[in-house]
Design a protein around this motif. Sequence first.
Motif, short mmCIF file in Angstrom:
data_model
loop_
_atom_site.label_atom_id
_atom_site.label_comp_id
_atom_site.label_asym_id
_atom_site.label_seq_id
_atom_site.Cartn_x
_atom_site.Cartn_y
_atom_site.Cartn_z
N GLY A 150 -18.77 36.88 20.23
CA GLY A 150 -18.66 38.09 21.02
C GLY A 150 -17.87 37.82 22.28
O GLY A 150 -17.99 36.76 22.88
N LEU A 185 -19.64 44.39 25.19
CA LEU A 185 -18.86 43.50 24.33
C LEU A 185 -17.51 44.15 24.03
O LEU A 185 -17.46 45.28 23.56
CB LEU A 185 -19.59 43.26 23.00
CG LEU A 185 -20.79 42.32 23.01
CD1 LEU A 185 -21.63 42.52 21.75
CD2 LEU A 185 -20.33 40.88 23.11
N LEU A 226 -17.07 42.04 18.62
CA LEU A 226 -17.99 41.10 17.96
C LEU A 226 -17.31 40.72 16.66
O LEU A 226 -16.96 41.58 15.85
CB LEU A 226 -19.33 41.80 17.69
CG LEU A 226 -20.54 40.95 17.36
CD1 LEU A 226 -20.87 39.96 18.47
CD2 LEU A 226 -21.75 41.85 17.10
#
Lengths: 243, 90
Positions: B31, B82, B85
Amino acid sequence: MWRIGTAVALQDETPTARTIRFEVPDWPGHVAGQHVDVRLTAADGYSAVRSYSIASAPNASRLFEITVERLPAGEVSPYLTQDVMVGDRLELRGPIGGWFVWRKEQAEPIQLIAGGSGIVPLMAMIRSRLSTGNAAPFRLLYSVREPKAVWYGKELQSLSEHDPSISITYAYTRATPKDWPRPPGRIDAALIANAAWPSSIGPTCYVCGPTSFVETAAALLTASGNSPDRIRTERFGPTGDRK
Amino acid sequence: MNSDTCNYLDGNAAAGELSRIFTMDVTAAEGCCAQCGTIKRFAEAHLYMQCPGVVARCPACQHVLLRLVNVGQQVFLDVRGLTYLRLNTA
């Protein structure tokens, strides 16, 4: 996805720790280092979920083991260590995790560092190595409060006596055996220098224990020249307490 | 946020809950933190569970990466911390 597992064997490791063997009909098999979630549900619908590392080696059967330490104010561990009986059925989710794992194809030297009950997933790796005939050299550094708090002690002793490619170093934090060369204390740079693989040979390191222990051990490994990329960690601690 | 207090676990501890949503293993996924750009395995995220759900923070800068909250029969998943990912489909 929750599966139903049946407790088929119980064994006490210490007065406060118990190994439970589960049989799960639709168990897909696991890799050493993975964990399972256990869910207990009370009559009023309240449920509690806890994660426990798998202790046993991967195998072709539908069996696996966890070892649980009883936490004084725990919601789940007192039940698992005192009340579960052979034949009881529990809800299980897993196996879980694809990062903190050791696979039998790995041939490089392995450094394992356990703090207390952090030994469990590392024991699965040691057992997996043995059961698959893998010849990778293993070193285990096992930090534990006192000699009687060691889990799997006889098995570890037998392994180290019969297999020169596994070496085990104990580090006691509160009380040592008689005439033990190192006074009780936390792991430190000197211990890493003496007991762990030199970083120059490029070991993969697995560290498991309480968060503060893992942070200390990982920092010591990095300081002694190990690349952070080669250090895999798993932290545990009391979690999710009912408020 | 004081990481010295060690009141966190790591991404491994969220993997069971996340397995309800993701069919692939999340702990080995990489991530990228939307705040500082650090790329780490999700297993290395600092995980806080002393709250109604779970909160994963970047181990480098402590920015919130992911929040997961169960409310009745519904799950709220917030992954705006994030940038991406990267999951292994093998």
